[in-house]
Motif scaffolding. Structure first.
Motif, mmCIF file in Angstrom:
data_model
loop_
_atom_site.group_PDB
_atom_site.id
_atom_site.type_symbol
_atom_site.label_atom_id
_atom_site.label_comp_id
_atom_site.label_asym_id
_atom_site.label_seq_id
_atom_site.Cartn_x
_atom_site.Cartn_y
_atom_site.Cartn_z
ATOM 1 N N LEU A 138 0.827 -1.200 0.000
ATOM 2 C CA LEU A 138 0.000 0.000 0.000
ATOM 3 C C LEU A 138 0.866 1.256 0.000
ATOM 4 O O LEU A 138 0.574 2.235 -0.688
ATOM 5 N N ALA A 139 1.977 1.205 0.756
ATOM 6 C CA ALA A 139 2.900 2.340 0.779
ATOM 7 C C ALA A 139 3.509 2.566 -0.609
ATOM 8 O O ALA A 139 3.712 3.707 -1.031
ATOM 9 N N LEU A 140 3.775 1.480 -1.334
ATOM 10 C CA LEU A 140 4.314 1.610 -2.685
ATOM 11 C C LEU A 140 3.289 2.230 -3.631
ATOM 12 O O LEU A 140 3.642 3.007 -4.523
ATOM 13 N N VAL A 141 2.006 1.888 -3.444
ATOM 14 C CA VAL A 141 0.958 2.494 -4.268
ATOM 15 C C VAL A 141 0.965 4.006 -4.092
ATOM 16 O O VAL A 141 0.974 4.775 -5.057
ATOM 17 N N LEU A 142 0.972 4.438 -2.841
ATOM 18 C CA LEU A 142 0.944 5.872 -2.562
ATOM 19 C C LEU A 142 2.214 6.553 -3.075
ATOM 20 O O LEU A 142 2.154 7.665 -3.616
ATOM 21 N N SER A 143 3.363 5.874 -2.941
ATOM 22 C CA SER A 143 4.619 6.440 -3.447
ATOM 23 C C SER A 143 4.590 6.556 -4.963
ATOM 24 O O SER A 143 5.036 7.558 -5.541
ATOM 25 N N GLY A 144 4.059 5.525 -5.629
ATOM 26 C CA GLY A 144 3.973 5.560 -7.079
ATOM 27 C C GLY A 144 3.073 6.672 -7.580
ATOM 28 O O GLY A 144 3.399 7.370 -8.541
ATOM 29 N N VAL A 145 1.929 6.857 -6.911
ATOM 30 C CA VAL A 145 1.024 7.942 -7.272
ATOM 31 C C VAL A 145 1.710 9.288 -7.089
ATOM 32 O O VAL A 145 1.573 10.204 -7.907
ATOM 33 N N PHE A 146 2.498 9.417 -6.004
ATOM 34 C CA PHE A 146 3.212 10.667 -5.744
ATOM 35 C C PHE A 146 4.201 10.978 -6.859
ATOM 36 O O PHE A 146 4.275 12.113 -7.343
ATOM 37 N N PHE A 147 4.978 9.979 -7.287
ATOM 38 C CA PHE A 147 5.963 10.211 -8.349
ATOM 39 C C PHE A 147 5.287 10.560 -9.668
ATOM 40 O O PHE A 147 5.767 11.426 -10.405
ATOM 41 N N CYS A 148 4.159 9.898 -9.982
ATOM 42 C CA CYS A 148 3.436 10.222 -11.219
ATOM 43 C C CYS A 148 2.912 11.655 -11.176
ATOM 44 O O CYS A 148 2.955 12.383 -12.170
ATOM 45 N N ALA A 149 2.415 12.058 -10.010
ATOM 46 C CA ALA A 149 1.922 13.429 -9.865
ATOM 47 C C ALA A 149 3.058 14.434 -9.980
ATOM 48 O O ALA A 149 2.904 15.505 -10.590
ATOM 49 N N TRP A 150 4.215 14.104 -9.416
ATOM 50 C CA TRP A 150 5.395 14.964 -9.496
ATOM 51 C C TRP A 150 5.808 15.124 -10.954
ATOM 52 O O TRP A 150 6.132 16.230 -11.417
ATOM 53 N N ALA A 151 5.790 14.013 -11.692
ATOM 54 C CA ALA A 151 6.136 14.066 -13.119
ATOM 55 C C ALA A 151 5.179 14.984 -13.874
ATOM 56 O O ALA A 151 5.597 15.795 -14.707
ATOM 57 N N GLY A 152 3.907 14.868 -13.566
ATOM 58 C CA GLY A 152 2.931 15.730 -14.227
ATOM 59 C C GLY A 152 3.139 17.186 -13.897
ATOM 60 O O GLY A 152 2.979 18.068 -14.751
ATOM 61 N N SER A 153 3.525 17.452 -12.646
ATOM 62 C CA SER A 153 3.769 18.827 -12.232
ATOM 63 C C SER A 153 4.971 19.418 -12.975
ATOM 64 O O SER A 153 4.931 20.560 -13.432
ATOM 65 N N VAL A 154 6.049 18.627 -13.114
ATOM 66 C CA VAL A 154 7.236 19.087 -13.848
ATOM 67 C C VAL A 154 6.882 19.343 -15.312
ATOM 68 O O VAL A 154 7.286 20.354 -15.898
ATOM 69 N N ARG A 155 6.089 18.433 -15.883
ATOM 70 C CA ARG A 155 5.673 18.609 -17.284
ATOM 71 C C ARG A 155 4.870 19.891 -17.461
ATOM 72 O O ARG A 155 5.100 20.663 -18.397
ATOM 73 N N ASP A 156 3.918 20.132 -16.555
ATOM 74 C CA ASP A 156 3.030 21.282 -16.715
ATOM 75 C C ASP A 156 3.762 22.603 -16.508
ATOM 76 O O ASP A 156 3.424 23.603 -17.131
ATOM 77 N N ARG A 157 4.772 22.617 -15.619
ATOM 78 C CA ARG A 157 5.539 23.840 -15.422
ATOM 79 C C ARG A 157 6.360 24.179 -16.657
ATOM 80 O O ARG A 157 6.661 25.341 -16.917
ATOM 81 N N SER A 158 6.731 23.149 -17.425
ATOM 82 C CA SER A 158 7.522 23.386 -18.643
ATOM 83 C C SER A 158 6.644 23.749 -19.833
ATOM 84 O O SER A 158 7.136 24.190 -20.857
ATOM 85 N N GLN A 159 5.321 23.557 -19.670
ATOM 86 C CA GLN A 159 4.381 23.850 -20.748
ATOM 87 C C GLN A 159 3.234 24.676 -20.189
ATOM 88 O O GLN A 159 2.162 24.150 -19.904
ATOM 89 N N PRO A 160 3.440 25.957 -19.957
ATOM 90 C CA PRO A 160 2.398 26.806 -19.381
ATOM 91 C C PRO A 160 1.109 26.742 -20.193
ATOM 92 O O PRO A 160 1.141 26.739 -21.418
#
Length: 340
Positions: A138-160
Motif C-alpha cells: 500500500l505504501a508503494l501504491v501511494l509512493s507511485g502515485v506521488f511520483f506520477c503526480a510529481w512528473a505531471g507537475s514538472v511537465r506542466d511547469r515546462s508547458q504553461p
C-alpha cells in the motif's frame, strides 16, 4: 493460485478500461463538459446498472432487502458520497489543476478504500506478521502515485497553459475539495464491502457468481447518479448550454457518451469480479491494485495522445519511476493475497 492470478488480470484490465473511458470526450468539442457528463451519468449510473440488475439478478427485490432497509440505506449513502466526490473532483481540477487533483484523489481513495475492509477483516482473525506485506504494498501504491503526480507537475511547469487552472480560485479551497473527493471516492469500495449480504442473497436466489455483484452496484450507482445529474443540471442552467444538445454534427456525441458509459461500467464490474477472485481480502487488495492500474494506463495513454510532447527528460524519469513502483505494488498486493 489460478483464481488469484485471474483476479489480478481482471483488476489490471478494469483499471485500463477505466483510464480510457473518457477518451471520446476529446472528439466531443461542440458540447460543454456538463452536456457530456450528463449523458455519461445517465447511461453509466442509471440505465446500465438498472438493466444489469434486472437481467442478471433473479428476485432482485429480495436480494436488495437481504440485510434490511438499513443496510440498503447505508449502501446508498456510500454511493451518494461517491457521487459528491466526483463533483468535488471537478471543482478541484478548476482550482488547483488536473495533476495535483488526480494525485490527491487517487492516493486517498486507494489508501482509505483498502484500509477499511482490511481492518474489518483482519480484526476478525487477528493481525499477523504477513499483514506487513500488504502495508508495504500500500505504501508503494501511494509512493507511485506521488511520483506520477510529481512528473505531471514538472511537465506542466515546462508547458504553461496545459492545465486549465483558474488563477482566481483559492488553492486552499481546491485542496480541501481534492481531499474530500479522495475520501468520498473510497466510499464506493466501502459500499461494496458493506453490501456483501446483498451479494450473498443474489447468489442464493440463483445469480451467477461472476454477475452477482451487479445487485450491489445497482443501489450504489443509482444513489451516486443523484449528485452528478444535479450538478450537471445546475451547470446547464447557469451556462445556458442546453442548446448544445441540438448543435449541428453532434448526433454521434450520444454514441460517444454511451461508449464512455460502457467502458466505465464494464471496468466497474470487472473490478468486482477480480476482487472476488482474490479471496477474502480481495476488496482490500483489489482497490489499490485497481487504482494503480488506472494511473499506469493513464500515463501510457497520455504519452500516446501527445500530452507529454515537449516535456523535459526529468518528467519522463519521474513518470517511469512512478509507474515502476505501481507495477511492483500490484505484484506485491497479489502475493499478499496468498499470505493472508
Amino acid at each position: 493460485m489460478e483464481n488469484e492470478f485471474a483476479g489480478l488480470v481482471l483488476l489490471v484490465g478494469a483499471g485500463a478500461m477505466n483510464a480510457c473511458f473518457a477518451l471520446p470526450m476529446k472528439r466531443m468539442g461542440r458540447w460543454a463538459w456538463e452536456n457530456t457528463w450528463l449523458v455519461w451519468s445517465g447511461f453509466a449510473l442509471v440505465l446500465l446498472p438498472l438493466l444489469s440488475a434486472l437481467c442478471f439478478i433473479p428476485s432482485l427485490k429480495e436480494a436488495l432487502l437481504a440485510g434490511g432497509v438499513s443496510l440498503l440505506f447505508l449502501v446508498g449513502v456510500c454511493g451518494f458520497a461517491w457521487g459528491i466526490a466526483q463533483v468535488l473532483f471537478g471543482l478541484a481540477i478548476d482550482m488547483i489543476g488536473v495533476t495535483l487533483s488526480f494525485s490527491i484523489v487517487l492516493g486517498l481513495s486507494a489508501a482509505v478504500g483498502s484500509i477499511v475492509p482490511f481492518v474489518r477483516l483482519a480484526v476478525r482473525r487477528g493481525f499477523v506478521f504477513t499483514d506487513l506485506l500488504f502495508v508495504g504494498a500500500l505504501a508503494l501504491v501511494l509512493s507511485g502515485v506521488f511520483f506520477c503526480a510529481w512528473a505531471g507537475s514538472v511537465r506542466d511547469r515546462s508547458q504553461p497553459g496545459t492545465e486549465s487552472v483558474n488563477p482566481r480560485s483559492s488553492f486552499h479551497r481546491g485542496l480541501i475539495c481534492a481531499v474530500c473527493s479522495g475520501l468520498g471516492a473510497a466510499a464506493m469500495n466501502i459500499g461494496i464491502s458493506l453490501g456483501a449480504p446483498i451479494d450473498l442473497q443474489a447468489l442464493a436466489h440463483g445469480a451467477q457468481p461472476a454477475l452477482s455483484h451487479t445487485a450491489v452496484w445497482f443501489p450504489l450507482l443509482e444513489a451516486g447518479a443523484i449528485p452528478n445529474l444535479a450538478y450537471c443540471a445546475l451547470l446547464l442552467r447557469r451556462n445556458s448550454s442546453y442548446g448544445r444538445f441540438s448543435a449541428e454534427r453532434t448526433g454521434r456525441y450520444w454514441l460517444g457518451g454511451l461508449i464512455m458509459a460502457v467502458f466505465w461500467f464494464t471496468s466497474s464490474i470487472l473490478y468486482s469480479i477480480g476482487a472476488a477472485k482474490m479471496g477474502q481480502f480481495g476488496l482490500a487488495i483489489g482497490w489499490p491494485a485497481f487504482m494503480a492500474a488506472i494511473v499506469v494506463t493513464a500515463g501510457i495513454v497520455g504519452v500516446v495522445t501527445g500530452e507529454w510532447t515537449g516535456a523535459p527528460r526529468r518528467a519522463f524519469s519521474l513518470q517511469a519511476t512512478g509507474m515502476l513502483l505501481l507495477l511492483i505494488s500490484i505484484l506485491l498486493l497479489a502475493k499478499s493475497s496468498g499470505k493472508m
